[in-house]
Design a protein around this motif. Structure first.
Motif, mmCIF file in Angstrom:
data_model
loop_
_atom_site.group_PDB
_atom_site.id
_atom_site.type_symbol
_atom_site.label_atom_id
_atom_site.label_comp_id
_atom_site.label_asym_id
_atom_site.label_seq_id
_atom_site.Cartn_x
_atom_site.Cartn_y
_atom_site.Cartn_z
ATOM 1 N N SER A 93 80.038 28.121 -1.265
ATOM 2 C CA SER A 93 80.662 28.667 -0.064
ATOM 3 C C SER A 93 79.585 28.917 0.981
ATOM 4 C CB SER A 93 81.381 29.982 -0.402
ATOM 5 O OG SER A 93 81.508 30.813 0.718
ATOM 6 N N TYR A 94 79.821 28.466 2.208
ATOM 7 C CA TYR A 94 78.861 28.658 3.294
ATOM 8 C C TYR A 94 78.476 30.131 3.429
ATOM 9 C CZ TYR A 94 76.886 28.151 8.029
ATOM 10 O OH TYR A 94 76.062 28.172 9.126
ATOM 11 N N ASP A 95 79.493 30.991 3.535
ATOM 12 C CA ASP A 95 79.223 32.418 3.693
ATOM 13 C C ASP A 95 78.551 33.007 2.461
ATOM 14 O OD1 ASP A 95 80.329 32.342 6.226
ATOM 15 O OD2 ASP A 95 82.286 33.102 5.578
ATOM 16 N N GLY A 96 78.968 32.548 1.279
ATOM 17 C CA GLY A 96 78.383 33.065 0.057
ATOM 18 C C GLY A 96 76.914 32.720 -0.068
ATOM 19 N N VAL A 97 76.562 31.497 0.273
ATOM 20 C CA VAL A 97 75.157 31.078 0.218
ATOM 21 C C VAL A 97 74.335 31.876 1.225
ATOM 22 C CG1 VAL A 97 73.558 29.176 0.646
ATOM 23 C CG2 VAL A 97 75.657 28.769 -0.642
ATOM 24 N N GLN A 98 74.835 32.014 2.439
ATOM 25 C CA GLN A 98 74.091 32.761 3.450
ATOM 26 C C GLN A 98 73.909 34.223 3.048
ATOM 27 O OE1 GLN A 98 75.509 32.400 7.495
ATOM 28 N NE2 GLN A 98 74.154 30.634 7.789
ATOM 29 N N SER A 99 74.975 34.830 2.540
ATOM 30 C CA SER A 99 74.899 36.228 2.126
ATOM 31 C C SER A 99 73.881 36.418 1.004
ATOM 32 C CB SER A 99 76.280 36.716 1.678
ATOM 33 O OG SER A 99 76.212 38.040 1.194
ATOM 34 N N THR A 100 73.900 35.504 0.034
ATOM 35 C CA THR A 100 72.967 35.589 -1.090
ATOM 36 C C THR A 100 71.531 35.444 -0.625
ATOM 37 O OG1 THR A 100 74.621 34.727 -2.628
ATOM 38 C CG2 THR A 100 72.313 34.546 -3.292
ATOM 39 N N LEU A 101 71.262 34.462 0.221
ATOM 40 C CA LEU A 101 69.900 34.257 0.711
ATOM 41 C C LEU A 101 69.419 35.449 1.531
ATOM 42 C CD1 LEU A 101 69.950 30.496 1.774
ATOM 43 C CD2 LEU A 101 68.937 31.501 -0.272
ATOM 44 N N THR A 102 70.286 35.972 2.380
ATOM 45 C CA THR A 102 69.908 37.119 3.205
ATOM 46 C C THR A 102 69.529 38.312 2.341
ATOM 47 O OG1 THR A 102 71.360 36.379 4.999
ATOM 48 C CG2 THR A 102 70.690 38.687 5.010
ATOM 49 N N THR A 103 70.283 38.530 1.279
ATOM 50 C CA THR A 103 69.989 39.638 0.370
ATOM 51 C C THR A 103 68.678 39.415 -0.371
ATOM 52 O OG1 THR A 103 72.337 40.119 0.048
ATOM 53 C CG2 THR A 103 70.818 40.926 -1.638
ATOM 54 N N LEU A 104 68.460 38.205 -0.843
ATOM 55 C CA LEU A 104 67.282 37.922 -1.657
ATOM 56 C C LEU A 104 65.985 38.004 -0.862
ATOM 57 C CD1 LEU A 104 68.594 34.998 -3.885
ATOM 58 C CD2 LEU A 104 68.146 37.360 -4.585
ATOM 59 N N VAL A 105 65.962 37.479 0.357
ATOM 60 C CA VAL A 105 64.710 37.503 1.113
ATOM 61 C C VAL A 105 64.332 38.914 1.537
ATOM 62 C CG1 VAL A 105 65.002 35.139 1.930
ATOM 63 C CG2 VAL A 105 65.821 37.043 3.356
ATOM 64 N N ALA A 106 65.281 39.846 1.477
ATOM 65 C CA ALA A 106 64.994 41.238 1.828
ATOM 66 C C ALA A 106 64.431 42.033 0.652
ATOM 67 C CB ALA A 106 66.257 41.916 2.348
ATOM 68 N N ARG A 107 64.436 41.443 -0.532
ATOM 69 C CA ARG A 107 63.954 42.162 -1.708
ATOM 70 C C ARG A 107 62.427 42.200 -1.754
ATOM 71 N NH1 ARG A 107 67.502 41.222 -7.071
ATOM 72 N NH2 ARG A 107 65.457 41.746 -7.920
ATOM 73 N N ALA A 108 61.899 43.362 -2.099
ATOM 74 C CA ALA A 108 60.450 43.514 -2.165
ATOM 75 C C ALA A 108 59.838 42.738 -3.315
ATOM 76 C CB ALA A 108 60.096 44.998 -2.301
#
Length: 208
Positions: A93-108
Protein backbone atom coordinates in the motif's frame (compact mmCIF):
# COMPACT_ATOMS: atom_id res chain seq x y z
CA UNK A 1 31.01 5.35 12.65
CA UNK A 2 28.36 8.00 12.28
CA UNK A 3 28.12 10.77 14.83
CA UNK A 4 24.40 10.58 15.56
CA UNK A 5 24.34 13.48 17.99
CA UNK A 6 23.33 15.77 15.16
CA UNK A 7 20.39 13.53 14.25
CA UNK A 8 19.27 13.42 17.88
CA UNK A 9 19.61 17.18 18.28
CA UNK A 10 17.60 17.79 15.11
CA UNK A 11 14.85 15.50 16.35
CA UNK A 12 14.90 17.18 19.77
CA UNK A 13 14.60 20.56 18.07
CA UNK A 14 11.63 19.30 16.09
CA UNK A 15 9.92 18.16 19.29
CA UNK A 16 10.73 21.45 21.05
CA UNK A 17 8.87 23.25 18.29
CA UNK A 18 5.64 22.40 20.11
CA UNK A 19 4.02 25.42 21.77
CA UNK A 20 5.79 25.83 25.12
CA UNK A 21 2.57 27.15 26.63
CA UNK A 22 0.94 23.77 26.11
CA UNK A 23 2.33 21.88 29.09
CA UNK A 24 -0.26 19.12 29.00
CA UNK A 25 1.18 15.83 27.84
CA UNK A 26 -1.24 13.44 26.20
CA UNK A 27 -1.03 9.68 26.58
CA UNK A 28 0.11 9.37 22.96
CA UNK A 29 2.90 11.92 23.47
CA UNK A 30 4.00 10.14 26.62
CA UNK A 31 4.07 6.84 24.78
CA UNK A 32 6.08 8.41 21.98
CA UNK A 33 8.62 9.60 24.52
CA UNK A 34 8.85 6.12 25.96
CA UNK A 35 9.42 4.69 22.47
CA UNK A 36 12.24 7.15 21.81
CA UNK A 37 13.93 6.17 25.06
CA UNK A 38 13.54 2.52 24.14
CA UNK A 39 15.16 3.18 20.76
CA UNK A 40 18.13 4.90 22.37
CA UNK A 41 18.50 2.13 24.92
CA UNK A 42 18.36 -0.45 22.15
CA UNK A 43 21.05 1.42 20.25
CA UNK A 44 23.26 1.44 23.35
CA UNK A 45 23.25 -2.36 23.25
CA UNK A 46 25.15 -2.36 19.95
CA UNK A 47 28.92 -2.25 19.87
CA UNK A 48 30.58 0.95 18.62
CA UNK A 49 31.37 -0.69 15.27
CA UNK A 50 27.87 -2.05 14.68
CA UNK A 51 25.65 -0.40 12.09
CA UNK A 52 21.92 -1.09 12.66
CA UNK A 53 19.40 -1.57 9.85
CA UNK A 54 15.65 -1.87 9.57
CA UNK A 55 14.42 -4.52 7.13
CA UNK A 56 10.95 -4.21 5.61
CA UNK A 57 9.17 -6.75 3.39
CA UNK A 58 6.45 -5.22 1.21
CA UNK A 59 4.02 -7.98 0.32
CA UNK A 60 0.38 -9.01 0.23
CA UNK A 61 0.91 -12.73 -0.16
CA UNK A 62 3.16 -13.96 2.64
CA UNK A 63 3.64 -13.76 6.39
CA UNK A 64 6.82 -12.94 8.29
CA UNK A 65 7.42 -16.66 8.75
CA UNK A 66 7.21 -17.13 4.97
CA UNK A 67 9.44 -14.18 4.14
CA UNK A 68 12.47 -16.00 2.69
CA UNK A 69 13.80 -12.82 1.07
CA UNK A 70 13.73 -10.98 4.36
CA UNK A 71 15.55 -13.90 5.97
CA UNK A 72 18.31 -13.63 3.38
CA UNK A 73 18.68 -9.88 3.88
CA UNK A 74 18.85 -10.26 7.66
CA UNK A 75 21.40 -13.05 7.35
CA UNK A 76 23.59 -10.99 5.02
CA UNK A 77 23.52 -8.00 7.37
CA UNK A 78 24.29 -10.02 10.48
CA UNK A 79 26.97 -12.06 8.72
CA UNK A 80 28.72 -8.78 7.94
CA UNK A 81 28.80 -7.98 11.66
CA UNK A 82 26.02 -5.42 11.59
CA UNK A 83 22.62 -5.56 13.26
CA UNK A 84 18.93 -5.61 12.41
CA UNK A 85 17.21 -3.26 14.84
CA UNK A 86 13.75 -4.16 13.59
CA UNK A 87 12.16 -6.29 10.91
CA UNK A 88 8.68 -5.54 9.61
CA UNK A 89 6.19 -6.71 7.03
CA UNK A 90 3.84 -4.20 5.41
CA UNK A 91 1.08 -4.60 2.84
CA UNK A 92 1.67 -3.33 -0.68
CA UNK A 93 0.00 0.00 0.00
CA UNK A 94 1.37 3.42 -0.97
CA UNK A 95 0.29 4.97 2.33
CA UNK A 96 1.42 1.96 4.32
CA UNK A 97 4.91 2.01 2.84
CA UNK A 98 5.27 5.75 3.39
CA UNK A 99 4.01 5.53 6.97
CA UNK A 100 6.39 2.66 7.76
CA UNK A 101 9.41 4.42 6.29
CA UNK A 102 8.60 7.68 8.05
CA UNK A 103 8.40 5.87 11.38
CA UNK A 104 11.59 3.89 10.86
CA UNK A 105 13.85 6.76 9.82
CA UNK A 106 12.81 8.61 12.99
CA UNK A 107 14.08 5.82 15.23
CA UNK A 108 17.31 6.44 17.09
CA UNK A 109 18.36 2.82 16.63
CA UNK A 110 17.93 2.71 12.83
CA UNK A 111 20.74 4.05 10.64
CA UNK A 112 19.55 2.65 7.30
CA UNK A 113 16.46 0.95 5.90
CA UNK A 114 16.26 -1.89 3.37
CA UNK A 115 12.93 -2.71 1.76
CA UNK A 116 12.34 -5.81 -0.34
CA UNK A 117 9.47 -6.19 -2.79
CA UNK A 118 7.31 -3.87 -4.83
CA UNK A 119 10.00 -2.58 -7.21
CA UNK A 120 8.54 -3.93 -10.45
CA UNK A 121 5.87 -2.64 -12.82
CA UNK A 122 2.78 -4.53 -11.70
CA UNK A 123 -0.13 -2.45 -10.36
CA UNK A 124 0.62 -3.31 -6.74
CA UNK A 125 4.35 -2.54 -7.05
CA UNK A 126 4.20 0.73 -5.11
CA UNK A 127 7.34 0.67 -2.98
CA UNK A 128 9.46 2.83 -5.28
CA UNK A 129 6.66 5.34 -5.88
CA UNK A 130 6.01 5.71 -2.15
CA UNK A 131 9.67 5.91 -1.18
CA UNK A 132 10.75 8.35 -3.87
CA UNK A 133 8.21 10.93 -2.71
CA UNK A 134 9.94 10.88 0.68
CA UNK A 135 13.49 11.18 -0.67
CA UNK A 136 15.29 14.38 0.27
CA UNK A 137 18.04 13.26 -2.10
CA UNK A 138 17.89 10.58 -4.78
CA UNK A 139 20.75 8.14 -5.35
CA UNK A 140 20.28 7.18 -9.01
CA UNK A 141 23.65 5.43 -9.15
CA UNK A 142 22.40 2.73 -6.79
CA UNK A 143 19.73 1.50 -9.18
CA UNK A 144 21.99 1.95 -12.18
CA UNK A 145 24.78 -0.15 -10.69
CA UNK A 146 22.33 -2.76 -9.41
CA UNK A 147 21.03 -3.26 -12.95
CA UNK A 148 24.57 -3.49 -14.32
CA UNK A 149 25.39 -6.20 -11.79
CA UNK A 150 22.13 -8.00 -12.54
CA UNK A 151 22.35 -7.95 -16.33
CA UNK A 152 24.77 -10.87 -16.60
CA UNK A 153 22.30 -13.20 -14.84
CA UNK A 154 19.00 -11.58 -15.79
CA UNK A 155 19.64 -10.26 -19.29
CA UNK A 156 17.16 -7.74 -20.63
CA UNK A 157 14.70 -8.63 -17.82
CA UNK A 158 16.81 -6.24 -15.73
CA UNK A 159 14.83 -3.33 -17.18
CA UNK A 160 11.76 -4.56 -15.31
CA UNK A 161 13.15 -3.61 -11.91
CA UNK A 162 12.92 -0.04 -10.60
CA UNK A 163 15.35 -0.72 -7.75
CA UNK A 164 16.37 2.60 -6.23
CA UNK A 165 17.74 4.35 -3.16
CA UNK A 166 17.68 7.75 -1.52
CA UNK A 167 18.07 9.71 1.68
CA UNK A 168 15.07 10.29 3.95
CA UNK A 169 15.62 12.52 6.97
CA UNK A 170 19.38 11.79 6.83
CA UNK A 171 18.81 8.03 6.69
CA UNK A 172 19.70 5.95 3.60
CA UNK A 173 16.75 3.94 2.27
CA UNK A 174 17.39 1.12 -0.21
CA UNK A 175 14.51 -0.41 -2.20
CA UNK A 176 15.37 -3.89 -3.49
CA UNK A 177 13.36 -6.52 -5.41
CA UNK A 178 11.53 -9.28 -3.58
CA UNK A 179 13.46 -11.95 -5.48
CA UNK A 180 15.84 -13.71 -3.09
CA UNK A 181 18.83 -13.81 -5.44
CA UNK A 182 18.43 -10.18 -6.45
CA UNK A 183 17.98 -9.02 -2.87
CA UNK A 184 21.10 -10.86 -1.72
CA UNK A 185 23.06 -9.34 -4.61
CA UNK A 186 21.91 -5.86 -3.74
CA UNK A 187 22.64 -6.16 -0.03
CA UNK A 188 25.99 -7.90 -0.26
CA UNK A 189 27.44 -6.01 -3.21
CA UNK A 190 25.95 -2.54 -2.72
CA UNK A 191 24.10 -1.85 0.54
CA UNK A 192 26.71 -3.22 2.92
CA UNK A 193 29.46 -1.49 0.97
CA UNK A 194 27.92 1.98 1.02
CA UNK A 195 25.28 2.33 3.75
CA UNK A 196 27.53 3.57 6.53
CA UNK A 197 29.39 6.08 4.37
CA UNK A 198 26.10 7.40 2.99
CA UNK A 199 24.74 7.81 6.52
CA UNK A 200 27.88 9.67 7.61
CA UNK A 201 27.79 12.02 4.66
CA UNK A 202 24.05 12.65 4.93
CA UNK A 203 24.14 13.46 8.65
CA UNK A 204 23.77 17.10 9.68
CA UNK A 205 27.05 18.55 10.87
CA UNK A 206 27.29 19.45 14.54
CA UNK A 207 27.47 23.25 14.62
CA UNK A 208 27.73 23.57 18.40
Amino acid sequence: MVDFQSRDRRRDAHVSGVDDEDEDVTADESAAGDDETTDEEARAEYGPETFPFAVVAVTDDRTMEEDATGDIVVDAIESAGDAVATRELVAASYDGVQSTLTTLVARADVDAVVTVGGTGVEPDDVTVDAAEHLFDKHLPGFGELFRVLSHEQEGTATVRTRTTAGIVDEVPVFCLPGDTVAARRGVEQLVLEEAETLAEQAATEDTE
